[in-house]
Design a protein around this motif. Structure first.
Motif, PDB file in Angstrom:
ATOM      1  N   ARG A 383       0.895  -1.259  -0.022  1.00 49.92           N
ATOM      2  CA  ARG A 383       0.118  -0.067   0.127  1.00 49.92           C
ATOM      3  C   ARG A 383       0.726   1.291  -0.292  1.00 49.92           C
ATOM      4  O   ARG A 383       0.685   2.109  -0.690  1.00 49.92           O
ATOM      5  CB  ARG A 383      -0.888  -0.137   1.111  1.00 49.92           C
ATOM      6  CG  ARG A 383      -1.750   1.117   1.183  1.00 49.92           C
ATOM      7  CD  ARG A 383      -2.415   1.378   2.671  1.00 49.92           C
ATOM      8  NE  ARG A 383      -3.511   0.267   2.900  1.00 49.92           N
ATOM      9  CZ  ARG A 383      -4.700   0.357   2.439  1.00 49.92           C
ATOM     10  NH1 ARG A 383      -5.249   1.181   1.842  1.00 49.92           N
ATOM     11  NH2 ARG A 383      -5.536  -0.794   2.707  1.00 49.92           N
ATOM     12  N   VAL A 384       1.939   1.485   0.922  1.00 48.68           N
ATOM     13  CA  VAL A 384       2.786   2.606   0.924  1.00 48.68           C
ATOM     14  C   VAL A 384       3.563   2.586  -0.286  1.00 48.68           C
ATOM     15  O   VAL A 384       3.598   3.775  -0.917  1.00 48.68           O
ATOM     16  CB  VAL A 384       3.790   2.456   2.071  1.00 48.68           C
ATOM     17  CG1 VAL A 384       4.697   3.270   2.243  1.00 48.68           C
ATOM     18  CG2 VAL A 384       3.203   2.488   3.437  1.00 48.68           C
ATOM     19  N   GLY A 390       4.942   4.206  -6.642  1.00 53.73           N
ATOM     20  CA  GLY A 390       5.834   3.026  -7.092  1.00 53.73           C
ATOM     21  C   GLY A 390       7.523   3.286  -6.834  1.00 53.73           C
ATOM     22  O   GLY A 390       8.168   2.819  -7.585  1.00 53.73           O
ATOM     23  N   SER A 391       7.621   4.294  -6.167  1.00 51.21           N
ATOM     24  CA  SER A 391       9.074   4.682  -5.914  1.00 51.21           C
ATOM     25  C   SER A 391       9.807   4.115  -4.633  1.00 51.21           C
ATOM     26  O   SER A 391       9.292   4.320  -3.712  1.00 51.21           O
ATOM     27  CB  SER A 391       9.303   6.497  -5.707  1.00 51.21           C
ATOM     28  OG  SER A 391      10.247   6.831  -5.371  1.00 51.21           O
ATOM     29  N   ALA A 395       9.338   5.211  -0.836  1.00 54.00           N
ATOM     30  CA  ALA A 395       8.510   4.068  -0.025  1.00 54.00           C
ATOM     31  C   ALA A 395       9.452   3.854   1.148  1.00 54.00           C
ATOM     32  O   ALA A 395       8.996   3.668   2.455  1.00 54.00           O
ATOM     33  CB  ALA A 395       7.884   2.693  -0.817  1.00 54.00           C
ATOM     34  N   ALA A 396      10.591   3.206   0.787  1.00 56.17           N
ATOM     35  CA  ALA A 396      11.674   3.111   1.901  1.00 56.17           C
ATOM     36  C   ALA A 396      11.622   4.059   3.042  1.00 56.17           C
ATOM     37  O   ALA A 396      11.755   3.717   4.218  1.00 56.17           O
ATOM     38  CB  ALA A 396      12.974   2.687   1.347  1.00 56.17           C
ATOM     39  N   THR A 405      15.840  -3.542   1.196  1.00 55.79           N
ATOM     40  CA  THR A 405      14.863  -4.010   2.003  1.00 55.79           C
ATOM     41  C   THR A 405      13.441  -3.949   1.409  1.00 55.79           C
ATOM     42  O   THR A 405      12.636  -5.124   1.233  1.00 55.79           O
ATOM     43  CB  THR A 405      14.836  -3.762   3.569  1.00 55.79           C
ATOM     44  OG1 THR A 405      16.127  -4.039   4.108  1.00 55.79           O
ATOM     45  CG2 THR A 405      13.555  -4.313   4.330  1.00 55.79           C
ATOM     46  N   LEU A 406      13.076  -2.931   1.076  1.00 53.35           N
ATOM     47  CA  LEU A 406      11.987  -2.216   0.561  1.00 53.35           C
ATOM     48  C   LEU A 406      11.899  -3.260  -1.108  1.00 53.35           C
ATOM     49  O   LEU A 406      10.779  -3.839  -1.078  1.00 53.35           O
ATOM     50  CB  LEU A 406      11.652  -1.097   0.304  1.00 53.35           C
ATOM     51  CG  LEU A 406      10.569  -0.206  -0.417  1.00 53.35           C
ATOM     52  CD1 LEU A 406      10.314  -0.444  -1.748  1.00 53.35           C
ATOM     53  CD2 LEU A 406       9.225  -0.666   0.370  1.00 53.35           C
TER      54      LEU A 406
END
Length: 438
Positions: A383-384, A390-391, A395-396, A405-406
């Motif tokens: 969701r985030v 979609g970046s 998002a990370a 990790t993301l």
């Protein structure tokens, strides 16, 4: 209407004005006999006060007595001075000073005779007033109010339960919404309120500017009945409104009051459809709508009032989708303008509940099952990620994890979903499925 001047013309009473000759047009609503030095707590507006002046002993005694009459709004004082050699000048002066008409009662006239004739005169006037009001039964509400106000000697208003002044003979001295709230809470106020007869979810009320005698209260009830008939026969407009008219969808959960509420909310509007608890209408949306709905809410059976409002020129379905969004929000009164809702949310709101649940399971089922088994939260990560366009970097940062990790989590989520979360069409499907729960 019975006035002080009317009483002067009653045969056999032989009343003679000694003070306030310019005030004889005051309406008389009842008669009250007293010998108390200060009868203020027992008086009410419009009364003819009858006294033998037994309370008067010396100059100065008249001041508190007459002042009490003035404060209560008494119509006049009718006095007999049999025990004092006539009415003392002190009483006359006090009546002139406080602007209370003073009528001299002949010493040979019994108070019981006066009381009987005044009561009969008031009853006859009340019956005549009702007949005159009934003669205007086919007239508009405004005319009915003018007739009633003239008979009562008081201003009158018709108020909608939404806090709207439907009609009135003078500016309303207090906010209409306050009158409605006091009536709903059964609190006393400065106005006398009488419900208008009729089976409508949003009631109309008659408000009269002051306390009423028994005869006046009966006339107010008569007015309420006539206004109810006038309201019931009022025609609903048949043509849609041009210009800034909007389609409004309204639901009264658990009751069939929606159509009545919409008719009151959009008095110039056109009812398009009603299924009891949900109705559609087109009309000019008032800026005070949320306040109006909150005002009427305590008077309705419905525990919640929900409303969706389209923009001018939009189809009826848009207001219905906004209503569906409102249904998913908390609150007793929820109003959702369609313009404030993202288009994709309006589309989702229009989808049946079963379809929404099925699509959510189809698209997100494997990911939801994985999170439940592994105690992870990949759904939140996805969701985030999508809300960050979609970046991975954004998002990370939002999730406070390393970008690698993301990327790993998004890759794993894509495997479970059978989707490429870097492709727009797959992102769109997943994002809409995530929104299905809202």
């Amino acid at each position: 209407m019975t006035t002080v001047k009317t009483l002067l013309g009653l045969p056999g009473l032989r009343l003679r004005p000694l003070a306030g000759a310019d005030l004889l047009d005051r309406p008389v609503t009842r008669i009250y006999v007293t010998e108390l030095p200060d009868p203020g707590r027992y008086l009410s507006a419009g009364e003819l006060v009858l006294s033998g002046l037994l309370w008067w002993r010396r100059p100065g005694d008249a001041e508190p007595f007459v002042a009490a009459l003035a404060r209560a709004g008494a119509a006049a004082l009718a006095a007999s001075g049999a025990d004092s050699g006539g009415i003392p000048a002190d009483v006359t002066d006090a009546c002139e000073r406080h602007r209370i008409p003073l009528l001299e009662v002949p010493t040979d006239l019994s108070f019981s005779v006066i009381t009987e004739q005044v009561v009969l005169a008031l009853a006859a006037a009340s019956e005549s007033a009702r007949k005159r009001l009934q003669a205007a039964a086919d007239a508009p509400v405004e005319t009915l109010l003018e007739r009633a106000s003239a008979e009562l000697g008081l201003p009158c208003w018709v108020l909608s339960g939404l806090g709207r002044v439907v009609a009135g003979t003078a500016p309303l001295p207090v906010a209409a919404a306050d009158v409605i709230r006091r009536h709903a809470a059964k609190e006393a106020g400065s106005l006398t309120v009488v419900p208008v007869e009729g089976r409508h979810a949003v009631p109309w009320l008659i408000a009269v500017g002051g306390p009423l005698s028994t005869a006046q209260a009966e006339l107010a009830e008569e007015l309420a009945g006539l206004v109810g008939v006038t309201r019931a026969r009022a025609a609903t407009p048949e043509a849609e409104l041009p210009g800034e008219a909007r389609v409004v969808a309204l639901r009264t959960e658990g009751s069939d009051e929606s159509a009545d509420v919409l008719r009151e909310l959009l008095p110039d509007g056109v009812l398009l459809e009603s299924t009891g608890d949900t109705s559609y209408a087109t009309g000019h949306w008032p800026a005070s709508a949320v306040t109006d709905l909150s005002t009427v809410e305590p008077l309705l059976r419905a525990p919640r009032i929900l409303c969706g409002v389209g923009e001018p020129g939009e189809a009826r379905e848009v207001a219905g989708y906004a209503l569906a969004v409102a249904a998913r929000r908390a609150g007793r009164v929820v109003v959702v303008p369609a313009a404030e809702v993202d288009p994709h949310r309006l589309l989702l709101a229009g989808a049946p509940e079963g379809l929404r649940a099925a699509l959510r399971r189809r698209v997100l089922g494997p990911l939801l099952a994985y999170d439940a088994e592994q105690h992870t939260d990949l759904v939140h990560t996805v969701r985030v990620f999508l809300e960050c366009s979609g970046s991975p970097t954004r998002a990370a940062k939002a999730l406070h994890v390393h970008v690698n990790t993301l990327r790993y989590r998004i890759g794993r989520a894509g495997e479970l979903l059978g989707a490429d979360l870097t492709e727009f069409t797959d992102q769109l499907d997943v994002y809409l499925a995530l929104r299905m729960e809202e």
